[in-house]
Design a protein around this motif. Structure first.
Motif, PDB file in Angstrom:
ATOM      1  N   SER A   1      -2.630 -17.540-101.965  1.00 48.97           N
ATOM      2  CA  SER A   1      -2.086 -17.886-100.655  1.00 48.97           C
ATOM      3  C   SER A   1      -1.464 -16.794-100.020  1.00 48.97           C
ATOM      4  CB  SER A   1      -1.199 -19.163-100.958  1.00 48.97           C
ATOM      5  OG  SER A   1      -0.092 -18.599-101.629  1.00 48.97           O
ATOM      6  N   ILE A   2      -1.709 -16.936 -98.762  1.00 47.69           N
ATOM      7  CA  ILE A   2      -0.806 -15.785 -98.098  1.00 47.69           C
ATOM      8  C   ILE A   2       0.178 -16.582 -97.099  1.00 47.69           C
ATOM      9  CG2 ILE A   2      -1.314 -13.918 -96.321  1.00 47.69           C
ATOM     10  CD1 ILE A   2      -4.139 -14.293 -97.026  1.00 47.69           C
ATOM     11  N   ASP A   3       1.326 -16.436 -97.589  1.00 48.21           N
ATOM     12  CA  ASP A   3       2.415 -17.094 -97.015  1.00 48.21           C
ATOM     13  C   ASP A   3       3.498 -16.104 -96.597  1.00 48.21           C
ATOM     14  OD1 ASP A   3       1.626 -19.646 -97.834  1.00 48.21           O
ATOM     15  OD2 ASP A   3       2.602 -19.561 -99.729  1.00 48.21           O
ATOM     16  N   PRO A   4       4.037 -16.275 -95.197  1.00 48.93           N
ATOM     17  CA  PRO A   4       4.944 -15.306 -94.961  1.00 48.93           C
ATOM     18  C   PRO A   4       5.943 -15.260 -95.460  1.00 48.93           C
ATOM     19  CG  PRO A   4       4.332 -16.841 -93.037  1.00 48.93           C
ATOM     20  CD  PRO A   4       3.566 -17.397 -94.357  1.00 48.93           C
ATOM     21  N   MET A   5       6.628 -14.044 -95.916  1.00 48.45           N
ATOM     22  CA  MET A   5       7.745 -14.025 -96.583  1.00 48.45           C
ATOM     23  C   MET A   5       8.807 -14.234 -95.665  1.00 48.45           C
ATOM     24  SD  MET A   5       8.612 -11.085 -99.415  1.00 48.45           S
ATOM     25  CE  MET A   5       6.992 -10.659 -99.403  1.00 48.45           C
ATOM     26  N   PRO A   6       9.740 -15.260 -96.123  1.00 52.02           N
ATOM     27  CA  PRO A   6      10.915 -15.250 -94.995  1.00 52.02           C
ATOM     28  C   PRO A   6      11.849 -14.062 -95.389  1.00 52.02           C
ATOM     29  CG  PRO A   6      11.030 -17.163 -96.937  1.00 52.02           C
ATOM     30  CD  PRO A   6       9.884 -16.276 -97.006  1.00 52.02           C
ATOM     31  N   ILE A   7      12.340 -13.446 -94.112  1.00 50.70           N
ATOM     32  CA  ILE A   7      13.351 -12.553 -93.973  1.00 50.70           C
ATOM     33  C   ILE A   7      14.551 -13.113 -93.766  1.00 50.70           C
ATOM     34  CG2 ILE A   7      13.675 -10.323 -93.088  1.00 50.70           C
ATOM     35  CD1 ILE A   7      11.208 -10.468 -94.702  1.00 50.70           C
ATOM     36  N   ARG A   8      15.528 -13.120 -94.881  1.00 49.89           N
ATOM     37  CA  ARG A   8      16.870 -13.452 -94.366  1.00 49.89           C
ATOM     38  C   ARG A   8      17.826 -12.829 -93.053  1.00 49.89           C
ATOM     39  NH1 ARG A   8      18.724 -12.142 -99.395  1.00 49.89           N
ATOM     40  NH2 ARG A   8      20.876 -13.042 -98.970  1.00 49.89           N
ATOM     41  N   LEU A   9      18.507 -13.430 -92.445  1.00 48.28           N
ATOM     42  CA  LEU A   9      19.181 -12.663 -91.569  1.00 48.28           C
ATOM     43  C   LEU A   9      19.829 -11.367 -91.909  1.00 48.28           C
ATOM     44  CD1 LEU A   9      21.259 -15.016 -89.125  1.00 48.28           C
ATOM     45  CD2 LEU A   9      19.007 -13.831 -88.688  1.00 48.28           C
ATOM     46  N   GLU A  10      20.411 -11.554 -93.077  1.00 44.25           N
ATOM     47  CA  GLU A  10      21.195 -10.280 -93.752  1.00 44.25           C
ATOM     48  C   GLU A  10      20.354  -9.130 -93.888  1.00 44.25           C
ATOM     49  OE1 GLU A  10      22.247 -11.046 -97.686  1.00 44.25           O
ATOM     50  OE2 GLU A  10      23.554  -8.968 -97.786  1.00 44.25           O
ATOM     51  N   GLU A  11      19.006  -9.393 -94.266  1.00 44.59           N
ATOM     52  CA  GLU A  11      18.015  -8.149 -94.640  1.00 44.59           C
ATOM     53  C   GLU A  11      17.500  -7.765 -92.962  1.00 44.59           C
ATOM     54  OE1 GLU A  11      14.057  -7.187 -97.009  1.00 44.59           O
ATOM     55  OE2 GLU A  11      14.739  -9.270 -96.971  1.00 44.59           O
ATOM     56  N   ARG A  12      17.332  -8.617 -92.420  1.00 46.85           N
ATOM     57  CA  ARG A  12      17.030  -8.212 -90.912  1.00 46.85           C
ATOM     58  C   ARG A  12      18.056  -7.422 -90.353  1.00 46.85           C
ATOM     59  NH1 ARG A  12      15.497 -12.753 -86.734  1.00 46.85           N
ATOM     60  NH2 ARG A  12      14.667 -13.674 -88.880  1.00 46.85           N
ATOM     61  N   PHE A  13      18.990  -7.756 -90.309  1.00 47.22           N
ATOM     62  CA  PHE A  13      20.550  -6.985 -89.560  1.00 47.22           C
ATOM     63  C   PHE A  13      20.786  -5.810 -90.295  1.00 47.22           C
ATOM     64  CE2 PHE A  13      21.685 -11.044 -87.614  1.00 47.22           C
ATOM     65  CZ  PHE A  13      20.810 -10.964 -86.648  1.00 47.22           C
ATOM     66  N   ARG A  14      20.353  -5.574 -91.743  1.00 46.76           N
ATOM     67  CA  ARG A  14      20.589  -4.472 -92.245  1.00 46.76           C
ATOM     68  C   ARG A  14      19.530  -3.212 -91.940  1.00 46.76           C
ATOM     69  NH1 ARG A  14      24.208  -4.657 -96.305  1.00 46.76           N
ATOM     70  NH2 ARG A  14      24.629  -6.503 -97.393  1.00 46.76           N
ATOM     71  N   ALA A  15      18.396  -3.706 -91.389  1.00 47.91           N
ATOM     72  CA  ALA A  15      17.309  -2.933 -91.234  1.00 47.91           C
ATOM     73  C   ALA A  15      17.652  -2.584 -89.747  1.00 47.91           C
ATOM     74  CB  ALA A  15      16.031  -3.662 -91.291  1.00 47.91           C
ATOM     75  N   LEU A  16      18.211  -3.424 -89.002  1.00 39.51           N
ATOM     76  CA  LEU A  16      18.369  -3.091 -87.617  1.00 39.51           C
ATOM     77  C   LEU A  16      19.427  -1.905 -87.553  1.00 39.51           C
ATOM     78  CD1 LEU A  16      19.164  -5.891 -84.947  1.00 39.51           C
ATOM     79  CD2 LEU A  16      20.820  -4.053 -85.363  1.00 39.51           C
ATOM     80  N   LEU A  17      20.468  -1.986 -88.384  1.00 38.77           N
ATOM     81  CA  LEU A  17      21.481  -0.975 -88.507  1.00 38.77           C
ATOM     82  C   LEU A  17      20.988   0.244 -89.116  1.00 38.77           C
ATOM     83  CD1 LEU A  17      24.654  -2.926 -89.745  1.00 38.77           C
ATOM     84  CD2 LEU A  17      24.376  -1.622 -87.774  1.00 38.77           C
ATOM     85  N   GLU A  18      20.149   0.140 -89.866  1.00 36.69           N
ATOM     86  CA  GLU A  18      19.472   1.440 -90.514  1.00 36.69           C
ATOM     87  C   GLU A  18      18.526   2.211 -89.552  1.00 36.69           C
ATOM     88  OE1 GLU A  18      17.081   0.631 -93.849  1.00 36.69           O
ATOM     89  OE2 GLU A  18      16.898   2.675 -94.319  1.00 36.69           O
ATOM     90  N   HIS A  19      17.881   1.348 -88.742  1.00 35.21           N
ATOM     91  CA  HIS A  19      17.095   1.590 -87.795  1.00 35.21           C
ATOM     92  C   HIS A  19      17.627   2.538 -86.714  1.00 35.21           C
ATOM     93  CE1 HIS A  19      13.135   0.683 -85.135  1.00 35.21           C
ATOM     94  NE2 HIS A  19      13.817   1.746 -84.557  1.00 35.21           N
ATOM     95  N   SER A  20      18.878   1.804 -86.282  1.00 29.32           N
ATOM     96  CA  SER A  20      20.000   2.279 -85.222  1.00 29.32           C
ATOM     97  C   SER A  20      20.554   3.515 -85.594  1.00 29.32           C
ATOM     98  CB  SER A  20      21.196   1.455 -84.706  1.00 29.32           C
ATOM     99  OG  SER A  20      20.663   0.068 -84.483  1.00 29.32           O
ATOM    100  N   SER A  21      21.235   3.779 -86.859  1.00 29.87           N
ATOM    101  CA  SER A  21      21.681   4.919 -87.406  1.00 29.87           C
ATOM    102  C   SER A  21      20.421   6.032 -87.404  1.00 29.87           C
ATOM    103  CB  SER A  21      21.992   4.789 -88.713  1.00 29.87           C
ATOM    104  OG  SER A  21      22.889   3.962 -89.007  1.00 29.87           O
ATOM    105  N   HIS A  22      19.408   5.810 -87.707  1.00 30.59           N
ATOM    106  CA  HIS A  22      18.456   6.669 -87.820  1.00 30.59           C
ATOM    107  C   HIS A  22      18.067   7.438 -86.490  1.00 30.59           C
ATOM    108  CE1 HIS A  22      14.415   8.565 -88.519  1.00 30.59           C
ATOM    109  NE2 HIS A  22      14.697   8.672 -89.826  1.00 30.59           N
TER     110      HIS A  22
END
Ligand SMILES: Cc1cc2nc3c(=O)[nH]c(=O)nc-3n(C[C@H](O)[C@H](O)[C@H](O)COP(=O)(O)O)c2cc1C
Length: 394
Positions: free
Chosen positions: A292-313
């Protein structure tokens, strides 16, 4: 064997997007998603040659992004020959020729998708890129071609600063590929594929729209399937592209069209995790759908951590004066969050990582209070309550 042949099929890669797939975006996508291959934004061959300083931004990358392919565009075979040397000298794993861009400023000069109307020029360009790669591999010096060695040096230093390592340069034949569309103002996919196949690029990536369509309408996967028929037994890999929203789409389109792989563009914007499902697609295809190919839910916390990491980079590598280029990414990361429109309208006004951090803190506090369980109220819905009780940013 070139790297394309070593990737377990189907290949699921990140499509090049000008103004989007810069080194910061590719770094975050490689780290959090892991596509099989990434491409740089397209780079004009004349600019690469005559104004190389401006290209340090476009041609820098981190080791984590490998395999990484440099995409170039233009209409002058001799410039392609020279810039193929630059691409090789900078250690890219492959070189891709853009024959798909519909933008007026590109196509009006006979570059990008306009090459579909000029098969003999398209063929000469592929031949000169091959020759450039071959001559470089056999030891041709850059100074013979009047290529500024200072640019190469600066770009290498930029890469080393970013990754902390510098791969020793080994002269090797890197694969040449083409990314294109199914036609100019009408679908001519069979003839166009025949033309390209004669030049034997390692890969052809095919966006299922004509130049005239731009990005309108739906990608025509039936034409892509016909291209698969034409290229069958050629040994050349065909990647389909257009409108793939998630891994279920990827699975469906690959099973129907029998392409060797796909490239994902817009669905990866603000969504580096999309590539995490690629192994399930590969397993499902090799077991005829038994996974089965179920989209993996991304928690808000993880999303915002990546957003911050992307911004810093982004801030670290391109500087505060360029931070405005990060705003569209910030907006994309907001998709699917509670009160997304409000958050997005704040995000697109931010000018540095500090402001992004403050904005997220305020947002976290406001949604925490909004979803706070009220006294004597019935139990809150579990998903919302867990969202409110977890720190969104720490
Ligand atoms: C903002 C933007 C920039 C793009 N720039 C490039 C580019 O530099 N080179 C290229 O080959 N295609 C470029 N494309 C086309 C994409 O690679 C892809 O073919 C197209 O978006 C269809 O795929 P999608 O539906 O998965 O987005 C661009 C697309 C977008 C939306």
């Amino acid at each position: 064997m070139n790297f394309w042949q070593t990737i377990p099929k189907p290949i699921i890669g990140l499509s090049p997007m000008d103004g989007v797939t810069d080194a910061s975006f590719r770094f975050i996508t490689a780290k959090h998603g892991g596509p099989d291959v990434v491409f740089t934004e397209f780079v004009n061959v004349e600019t690469a040659f005559f104004a190389p300083d401006t290209l340090i931004k476009d041609f820098t990358y981190s080791e984590i992004e490998r395999p990484i392919v440099a995409q170039i565009y233009g209409h002058t075979p001799e410039m392609f020959y020279k810039v193929a040397h630059i691409v090789c000298e900078l250690g890219f794993d492959g070189v891709d020729i853009n024959m798909g861009c519909p933008a007026k400023k590109v196509a009006a000069k006979g570059s990008g998708a306009a090459l579909i109307l000029n098969p003999s020029l398209a063929r000469s360009i592929i031949q000169r890129v091959y020759q450039g790669v071959k001559d470089w591999c056999e030891g041709q010096s850059l100074s013979d071609l009047n290529i500024d060695p200072g640019f190469i040096q600066k770009t290498r230093i930029a890469n080393r600063l970013r990754t902390g390592v510098e791969r020793p340069l080994r002269r090797r034949l890197i694969p040449v590929s083409v990314k294109t569309r199914i036609g100019y103002d009408q679908v001519v996919v069979e003839e166009w594929m025949q033309t390209l196949l004669e030049e034997k690029p390692s890969v052809i990536s095919l966006h299922g729209r004509t130049l005239k369509q731009g990005y309108k309408g739906s990608a025509d996967w039936e034409s892509i399937a016909r291209a698969v028929d034409v290229s069958r037994n050629s040994g050349i890999l065909l990647l389909g592209n257009g409108d793939l929203q998630d891994m279920q789409d990827v699975y469906r389109r690959i099973s129907q069209s029998k392409v060797d792989g796909v490239l994902l563009g817009r669905s990866a914007q603000g969504n580096p995790w999309i590539f995490r499902g690629k192994e399930e697609v590969k397993r499902a295809l090799s077991s005829n759908g038994g996974v089965s190919i179920d989209p993996m839910p991304i928690r808000l916390e993880e999303r915002f951590r990546a957003l911050l990491e992307h911004s810093s980079h982004f801030e670290k590598h391109w500087g505060l004066q360029c931070f405005v280029g990060m705003r569209k990414h910030l907006a994309w990361y907001c998709r699917g969050s509670p009160r997304a429109a409000e958050l997005r309208s704040q995000m697109v006004q931010l000018s540095n990582v500090g402001e992004v951090m403050d904005c997220l803190r305020n947002y976290a506090a406001s949604i925490a209070s909004e979803f706070q369980p009220k006294e004597r109220a019935p139990s809150p819905r579990p998903s919302r309550s867990s969202m409110a009780s977890e720190p969104l940013i720490s």
